[in-house]
Every structure is written in C-alpha cells, then in structure tokens.
Write a protein that holds these residues in place. Structure first.
Motif, mmCIF file in Angstrom:
data_model
loop_
_atom_site.group_PDB
_atom_site.id
_atom_site.type_symbol
_atom_site.label_atom_id
_atom_site.label_comp_id
_atom_site.label_asym_id
_atom_site.label_seq_id
_atom_site.Cartn_x
_atom_site.Cartn_y
_atom_site.Cartn_z
ATOM 1 N N GLU A 118 29.376 -15.151 -16.158
ATOM 2 C CA GLU A 118 28.592 -14.483 -15.408
ATOM 3 C C GLU A 118 28.696 -12.928 -15.575
ATOM 4 O O GLU A 118 27.722 -12.225 -15.530
ATOM 5 N N VAL A 119 29.840 -12.351 -15.744
ATOM 6 C CA VAL A 119 30.089 -10.877 -16.207
ATOM 7 C C VAL A 119 29.403 -10.490 -17.695
ATOM 8 O O VAL A 119 28.785 -9.544 -17.580
ATOM 9 N N ALA A 120 29.752 -11.404 -18.494
ATOM 10 C CA ALA A 120 29.182 -11.192 -19.803
ATOM 11 C C ALA A 120 27.624 -11.320 -19.680
ATOM 12 O O ALA A 120 27.089 -10.243 -20.486
ATOM 13 N N ALA A 121 26.922 -12.109 -18.986
ATOM 14 C CA ALA A 121 25.703 -12.058 -18.964
ATOM 15 C C ALA A 121 24.940 -10.936 -18.064
ATOM 16 O O ALA A 121 24.038 -10.369 -18.789
ATOM 17 N N LEU A 122 25.591 -10.493 -17.001
ATOM 18 C CA LEU A 122 25.190 -9.302 -16.331
ATOM 19 C C LEU A 122 25.234 -8.111 -17.146
ATOM 20 O O LEU A 122 24.268 -7.476 -17.316
ATOM 21 N N ALA A 123 26.545 -7.993 -17.916
ATOM 22 C CA ALA A 123 26.823 -6.772 -18.704
ATOM 23 C C ALA A 123 25.545 -6.631 -19.969
ATOM 24 O O ALA A 123 25.181 -5.788 -20.328
ATOM 25 N N GLY A 124 25.096 -7.822 -20.412
ATOM 26 C CA GLY A 124 24.297 -7.914 -21.629
ATOM 27 C C GLY A 124 22.914 -7.531 -21.042
ATOM 28 O O GLY A 124 22.116 -6.899 -21.657
ATOM 29 N N GLU A 125 22.506 -7.991 -19.911
ATOM 30 C CA GLU A 125 21.440 -7.699 -19.337
ATOM 31 C C GLU A 125 21.055 -6.217 -18.999
ATOM 32 O O GLU A 125 20.201 -5.597 -19.121
ATOM 33 N N ARG A 126 22.319 -5.587 -18.782
ATOM 34 C CA ARG A 126 22.149 -4.104 -18.066
ATOM 35 C C ARG A 126 22.506 -3.174 -19.250
ATOM 36 O O ARG A 126 22.464 -1.793 -19.061
ATOM 37 N N GLY A 127 23.127 -3.861 -20.471
ATOM 38 C CA GLY A 127 23.221 -2.886 -21.519
ATOM 39 C C GLY A 127 24.753 -2.269 -21.289
ATOM 40 O O GLY A 127 25.071 -1.201 -21.870
ATOM 41 N N TRP A 128 25.525 -2.743 -20.638
ATOM 42 C CA TRP A 128 26.965 -2.231 -20.304
ATOM 43 C C TRP A 128 27.808 -2.886 -21.126
ATOM 44 O O TRP A 128 27.784 -3.766 -21.997
ATOM 45 N N THR A 129 29.127 -1.954 -21.756
ATOM 46 C CA THR A 129 29.962 -2.277 -22.548
ATOM 47 C C THR A 129 31.048 -2.895 -21.855
ATOM 48 O O THR A 129 31.514 -2.875 -20.874
ATOM 49 N N LEU A 130 31.381 -4.130 -22.379
ATOM 50 C CA LEU A 130 32.608 -5.008 -21.582
ATOM 51 C C LEU A 130 33.450 -5.185 -22.800
ATOM 52 O O LEU A 130 33.409 -5.597 -23.714
#
Length: 75
Positions: A50-62
C-alpha cells in the motif's frame, strides 16, 4: 546520539503499528500534507504494498527506515 537516531529525529514519525491496511497508508498521506520527510512505522504485512503504491502515485521517495518502518520523502 547515533547517526541513525539523528536521521530519524529529523523526520516526522507516524506510528501506525497495530493498524491494518489501509490505515498506515492513510496516516502517511495525511502526514505528508504537512511534512516533507516522514518515518512511517507499520507492522501490517500488507502495508509495504500500500505504501509503495501511494509513494509511486505521488512521486515520493521510499526507503527502509527504522525497524518495521519506511522513510518517505517528498522531492
């Protein structure tokens, strides 16, 4: 203070341990409205997806953060 503790102290810590998805991702999204650097602590095995998908959608670095958590940054 160790380098790891110093790095974690610079981030906003969101403790979502004990919460089941989608709550960890929702808590992260809320925190990222105001912070550019968040350490998310979560123990739900589904949280990573869930967190990886959200970060990918928003362009955040994880990245891996403290044990059981992820460091999320907005560029």
């Amino acid at each position: 203070m160790t380098n790891k503790a110093r790095a974690a102290s610079a981030a906003l810590v969101v403790d979502a341990r004990g919460m089941r998805c989608p709550w960890p991702a929702l808590r992260l999204a809320r925190a990222m409205r105001e912070a550019a650097d968040v350490l998310l602590l979560a123990d739900d095995p589904q949280a990573w997806r869930e967190v990886a998908a959200l970060a990918g959608e928003r362009g955040w670095t994880l990245a891996d953060g403290a044990e059981g958590g992820w460091r999320v940054r907005r560029d």
